[in-house]
Design an enzyme around this catalytic site. Structure first.
Site, PDB file in Angstrom:
ATOM      1  N   CYS A 184       4.910  12.933  -1.524  1.00  0.00           N
ATOM      2  CA  CYS A 184       4.603  12.001  -0.438  1.00  0.00           C
ATOM      3  C   CYS A 184       5.851  11.786   0.407  1.00  0.00           C
ATOM      4  O   CYS A 184       6.975  11.824  -0.102  1.00  0.00           O
ATOM      5  CB  CYS A 184       4.100  10.664  -0.996  1.00  0.00           C
ATOM      6  SG  CYS A 184       3.439   9.548   0.279  1.00  0.00           S
ATOM      7  N   TYR A 195       4.899  -0.090  -4.640  1.00  0.00           N
ATOM      8  CA  TYR A 195       3.908  -0.347  -5.681  1.00  0.00           C
ATOM      9  C   TYR A 195       3.187   0.913  -6.139  1.00  0.00           C
ATOM     10  O   TYR A 195       2.351   0.872  -7.029  1.00  0.00           O
ATOM     11  CB  TYR A 195       2.854  -1.358  -5.199  1.00  0.00           C
ATOM     12  CG  TYR A 195       2.185  -1.023  -3.887  1.00  0.00           C
ATOM     13  CD1 TYR A 195       1.303   0.051  -3.779  1.00  0.00           C
ATOM     14  CD2 TYR A 195       2.410  -1.798  -2.755  1.00  0.00           C
ATOM     15  CE1 TYR A 195       0.678   0.355  -2.584  1.00  0.00           C
ATOM     16  CE2 TYR A 195       1.792  -1.499  -1.548  1.00  0.00           C
ATOM     17  CZ  TYR A 195       0.923  -0.424  -1.471  1.00  0.00           C
ATOM     18  OH  TYR A 195       0.307  -0.117  -0.279  1.00  0.00           O
ATOM     19  N   CYS A 196       3.471   2.050  -5.507  1.00  0.00           N
ATOM     20  CA  CYS A 196       2.673   3.250  -5.764  1.00  0.00           C
ATOM     21  C   CYS A 196       3.186   4.019  -6.965  1.00  0.00           C
ATOM     22  O   CYS A 196       4.382   4.271  -7.098  1.00  0.00           O
ATOM     23  CB  CYS A 196       2.681   4.155  -4.535  1.00  0.00           C
ATOM     24  SG  CYS A 196       1.683   5.650  -4.733  1.00  0.00           S
ATOM     25  N   SER A 234      -4.402   4.601   5.085  1.00  0.00           N
ATOM     26  CA  SER A 234      -3.822   3.529   4.271  1.00  0.00           C
ATOM     27  C   SER A 234      -2.951   2.639   5.160  1.00  0.00           C
ATOM     28  O   SER A 234      -1.993   3.105   5.777  1.00  0.00           O
ATOM     29  CB  SER A 234      -2.977   4.116   3.135  1.00  0.00           C
ATOM     30  OG  SER A 234      -3.771   4.901   2.273  1.00  0.00           O
ATOM     31  N   ASP A 244     -10.269   9.423 -11.757  1.00  0.00           N
ATOM     32  CA  ASP A 244      -8.860   9.346 -11.368  1.00  0.00           C
ATOM     33  C   ASP A 244      -8.061   8.415 -12.267  1.00  0.00           C
ATOM     34  O   ASP A 244      -6.834   8.475 -12.297  1.00  0.00           O
ATOM     35  CB  ASP A 244      -8.770   8.883  -9.908  1.00  0.00           C
ATOM     36  CG  ASP A 244      -7.394   9.129  -9.307  1.00  0.00           C
ATOM     37  OD1 ASP A 244      -6.661   9.967  -9.850  1.00  0.00           O
ATOM     38  OD2 ASP A 244      -7.054   8.490  -8.301  1.00  0.00           O
ATOM     39  N   CYS A 288     -15.704  -1.926 -13.838  1.00  0.00           N
ATOM     40  CA  CYS A 288     -15.135  -0.612 -14.142  1.00  0.00           C
ATOM     41  C   CYS A 288     -14.613  -0.550 -15.574  1.00  0.00           C
ATOM     42  O   CYS A 288     -13.877  -1.437 -16.001  1.00  0.00           O
ATOM     43  CB  CYS A 288     -14.001  -0.310 -13.171  1.00  0.00           C
ATOM     44  SG  CYS A 288     -13.227   1.295 -13.449  1.00  0.00           S
TER      45      CYS A 288
END
Length: 421
Positions: A25, A31-32, A130, A284, A337
């Site tokens: 990226c 936070y990713c 995003s 994912d 979930c």
């Protein structure tokens, strides 16, 4: 943001998402869990061309008129335009006659140029962008390797999409910096005329052990309050002006339809998540050896889809805690979930979704307004049906709205109410 699916007479609906360049990226959002490259991706490891062609050929052979692809990352545009030109070429090459092909792509939009936008328009890509809110909010967390905010470059990319008339939507991560600013976010979307928006609660994976669940950075109470405040703006006196995915999904259930968001469906959809190297998983959030289905470069797609680990995964969601069985809103969330549940190891019991209280807060808060909105929409459906010259259902026919009730017990009453007013 849009979950696409492949229809096959043998395998049902198979959604496919491919991580195009693994974790690479050009941003370093704090936070990713893909931010380990620090915004300096270096050499880009793209999907191997031979593997790409093998997969597309097998995938197309299984479809029944619809083939859908979702491209994610990291930042998928780092793969380059030539890669995606190869993708659409192979899709056309192997698609059976009369196949509908769709592509969606999730991006930070900083790399979008006029050329990219023109390509997206030509091949009808749906683009997810995003963006965490106005400049002040977005640039506090979504930065490059030098700590410089991304907002201006994102908006430049969005402008290219708009000029080319590319369909796009906005994905906002909800974290400590914006969870208390729901109204401000909704006003920002309105000012920028963003018509389609979705929220994702922020999860911190970095502090966790490998293959262990992450921890959310906001509390259920915070998220519940955020949803209620956003709902007030979205509802707009019964005339919503924009699509907010979470609220749209709730409304669809009030309209006797199934939610499309996997979190709130009765069962997990059969999905295929592919890593850049071809490793295949059912979700994912279950990227670990326990749920690895195979590798599309080495194994046949049929063998991957027939993996017993797939059935193990699909059995997770129906295993509901006792609390869910007595909940009056079970039809809205179906237990949430599985990734958000934890086990009480001592009592060998599955616990409820981390955001259960958030959902309950919103469901209670918005119930009456959702009912009124659903009635108005069903009334409009019926009026449009009659204006189009179609016959009015007999009183004992099943109602057109899908409620399962007889027409006389359902929308006929709405029609009478409309005539009287």
């Amino acid at each position: 943001m849009v979950q696409d699916c492949l229809t096959s007479k043998n395998y049902g609906h198979i959604g496919v998402m491919w991580k195009t360049v693994s974790e690479a990226c050009n941003l370093a959002c704090d936070y990713c869990y893909y931010s380990s490259c620090g915004g300096q991706p270096g050499k880009i490891e793209k999907i191997d061309s031979i593997m790409l062609e093998k997969f597309i050929k097998e995938y197309m052979a299984l479809n029944n008129g619809l083939a859908s692809f979702a491209w994610q990352g990291g930042e998928p545009l780092l793969a380059g335009l030539e890669f995606f030109k190869q993708v659409v070429y192979l899709q056309a090459k192997y698609a059976p006659k009369n196949t509908t092909i769709s592509n969606s792509l999730q991006t930070n939009a900083t790399l979008i140029t006029e050329e990219w936008a023109s390509f997206f328009k030509q091949y009808n890509f749906l683009i997810g962008v995003s963006l965490d809110g106005p400049k002040e909010i977005n640039d506090a967390r979504r930065v490059n390797g030098q700590g410089i905010g991304s907002y201006d470059r994102v908006m430049r990319g969005i402008n290219h999409l708009r000029k080319a008339h590319v369909d796009f939507n906005i994905l906002t991560v909800i974290h400590e910096s914006n969870v208390g600013r729901a109204k401000e976010l909704m006003e920002f979307y309105q000012t920028e005329e963003f018509s389609h928006v979705q929220f994702i609660p922020c999860m911190d994976f970095r502090a966790q052990e490998p293959n262990k669940p992450g921890q959310y950075l906001i509390t259920p109470e915070q998220y519940g309050q955020f949803l209620c405040e956003a709902f007030d703006v979205w509802y707009n006196d019964g005339k919503p002006k924009r699509s907010v995915r979470f609220f749209d999904n709730i409304l669809s259930v009030y309209l006797h339809q199934e939610a499309e968001l996997c979190v709130h469906r009765q069962s997990c959809p059969k999905t295929l998540i592919l890593e850049q190297n071809g490793d295949a998983y059912p979700c994912d959030f279950y990227i670990n050896d326990d749920y690895k289905l195979g590798n599309v470069g080495q194994d046949s797609l049929v063998d991957i889809l027939n993996s017993p680990k797939y059935e193990d995964f699909l059995g997770l969601k129906p295993n509901l805690p006792d609390k869910c069985g007595s909940c009056k809103y079970l039809h809205l969330c179906h237990g949430g979930c599985p990734r958000n549940r934890v086990w009480n190891q001592e009592e060998d019991q599955v616990m409820y979704d981390y955001f259960c209280e958030s959902y309950l807060q919103l469901y209670n808060y918005g119930h009456e307004r959702m009912e009124r909105l659903a009635v108005r929409i069903k009334q409009q459906w019926l009026e449009n049906h009659l204006r189009a010259g179609r016959p009015k259902p007999d009183r004992n026919d099943s109602c057109l709205c899908g409620s399962g009730k007889k027409f006389k017990k359902c929308c006929e009453q709405l029609l009478q109410h409309s005539i009287s007013h």
